[in-house]
Design an enzyme around this catalytic site. Structure first.
Site, PDB file in Angstrom:
ATOM      1  N   ILE A 153      77.181   7.025 -49.379  1.00  6.28           N
ATOM      2  CA  ILE A 153      78.260   7.939 -49.038  1.00  6.28           C
ATOM      3  C   ILE A 153      77.613   9.308 -48.879  1.00  6.28           C
ATOM      4  O   ILE A 153      76.660   9.639 -49.589  1.00  6.28           O
ATOM      5  CB  ILE A 153      79.371   7.937 -50.106  1.00  6.28           C
ATOM      6  CG1 ILE A 153      80.546   8.785 -49.647  1.00  6.28           C
ATOM      7  CG2 ILE A 153      78.849   8.378 -51.460  1.00  6.28           C
ATOM      8  CD1 ILE A 153      81.794   8.615 -50.497  1.00  6.28           C
ATOM      9  N   PHE A 195      77.920  13.599 -48.398  1.00  5.25           N
ATOM     10  CA  PHE A 195      78.700  14.810 -48.626  1.00  5.25           C
ATOM     11  C   PHE A 195      78.061  15.974 -47.879  1.00  5.25           C
ATOM     12  O   PHE A 195      76.843  16.130 -47.899  1.00  5.25           O
ATOM     13  CB  PHE A 195      78.750  15.154 -50.120  1.00  5.25           C
ATOM     14  CG  PHE A 195      79.466  14.128 -50.938  1.00  5.25           C
ATOM     15  CD1 PHE A 195      80.847  14.165 -51.073  1.00  5.25           C
ATOM     16  CD2 PHE A 195      78.763  13.114 -51.562  1.00  5.25           C
ATOM     17  CE1 PHE A 195      81.510  13.207 -51.829  1.00  5.25           C
ATOM     18  CE2 PHE A 195      79.420  12.155 -52.321  1.00  5.25           C
ATOM     19  CZ  PHE A 195      80.798  12.203 -52.451  1.00  5.25           C
ATOM     20  N   ILE A 217      73.640   8.270 -52.683  1.00  6.92           N
ATOM     21  CA  ILE A 217      74.392   9.463 -52.322  1.00  6.92           C
ATOM     22  C   ILE A 217      73.524  10.250 -51.341  1.00  6.92           C
ATOM     23  O   ILE A 217      72.315  10.382 -51.544  1.00  6.92           O
ATOM     24  CB  ILE A 217      74.648  10.366 -53.560  1.00  6.92           C
ATOM     25  CG1 ILE A 217      75.217   9.580 -54.736  1.00  6.92           C
ATOM     26  CG2 ILE A 217      75.482  11.576 -53.183  1.00  6.92           C
ATOM     27  CD1 ILE A 217      76.607   9.094 -54.592  1.00  6.92           C
ATOM     28  N   GLU A 218      74.151  10.773 -50.295  1.00  7.12           N
ATOM     29  CA  GLU A 218      73.465  11.674 -49.364  1.00  7.12           C
ATOM     30  C   GLU A 218      74.158  13.026 -49.419  1.00  7.12           C
ATOM     31  O   GLU A 218      75.381  13.102 -49.471  1.00  7.12           O
ATOM     32  CB  GLU A 218      73.536  11.140 -47.930  1.00  7.12           C
ATOM     33  CG  GLU A 218      72.982  12.117 -46.901  1.00  7.12           C
ATOM     34  CD  GLU A 218      73.248  11.701 -45.454  1.00  7.12           C
ATOM     35  OE1 GLU A 218      72.865  12.476 -44.562  1.00  7.12           O
ATOM     36  OE2 GLU A 218      73.844  10.634 -45.215  1.00  7.12           O
ATOM     37  N   ILE A 219      73.366  14.081 -49.409  1.00 13.99           N
ATOM     38  CA  ILE A 219      73.886  15.432 -49.247  1.00 13.99           C
ATOM     39  C   ILE A 219      73.237  15.959 -47.972  1.00 13.99           C
ATOM     40  O   ILE A 219      72.026  15.809 -47.775  1.00 13.99           O
ATOM     41  CB  ILE A 219      73.515  16.353 -50.433  1.00 13.99           C
ATOM     42  CG1 ILE A 219      73.900  15.723 -51.776  1.00 13.99           C
ATOM     43  CG2 ILE A 219      74.147  17.730 -50.242  1.00 13.99           C
ATOM     44  CD1 ILE A 219      75.371  15.594 -52.045  1.00 13.99           C
TER      45      ILE A 219
END
Length: 174
Positions: A84, A86, A130-132
């Site tokens: 996912i 952000f 998690i990806e930022i």
């Protein structure tokens, strides 16, 4: 109800993502302290261990795995794995905070038409990725039809003028 070929189910937004976890408490701590989610009320009729959190316009539903020992172990951080993503205000701030918190991450870069998108990938306590990113700078260009202004401003029913189609030519992963 009028049929809409571009949105046949009349969807309005993403509501939540459910994540299986070994420890609801450990995962809640991560999603609160690292990603800024807040715990919200969960229906009492749900008769299994879990927690609901909300932030950034979406919910995260943590579900205690019935057999936590059977959950896959954390593996190497692979930007091409399920994740996912952000959007953030400052990649530098995010990278500094991840380092301060001792969270391992992988940096990646996407370049397209003079636009650079920076990405940081890391795992939650159970290995969910998690990806930022600062992906908002990359225009959303449908393969057919009209172009949306950018990721955070997409409104399918209000898209702007058609744009020439382009493809990502280079993705650089460490």
């Amino acid at each position: 109800m009028k049929e809409d070929a571009g949105n046949p189910l009349h969807l309005t937004s993403l509501n939540h993502v459910s994540v299986l976890c070994r420890s609801v408490d450990e995962s809640m701590n991560f999603y609160q302290k690292v990603l800024g989610f807040i715990p919200i009320r969960r229906p009492e009729s749900l008769n299994f261990e879990g927690a609901w959190l909300f932030g950034h316009g979406i919910g995260i539903h943590l579900l205690c795995a019935p057999e936590p020992e059977k959950l896959p172990k954390k593996t190497a951080i692979n930007p091409k794995d399920n994740h996912i993503s952000f959007q953030c205000e400052s990649m530098g701030v995010v990278e500094k905070k991840l380092e301060e918190m001792g969270i391992d991450y992988v940096r990646a870069l996407v370049e397209e038409g003079g636009i650079q998108v920076d990405q940081l990938f890391f795992h939650d306590p159970d290995g969910f990725m998690i990806e930022i990113c600062n992906c908002d700078s990359l225009p959303v260009v449908p393969l057919v039809g009209e172009m949306a202004r950018s990721c955070s401003r997409v409104k399918l029913h209000q898209m702007v003028q058609p744009q020439p189609q382009t493809q990502i030519h280079q993705v650089v992963y460490p």
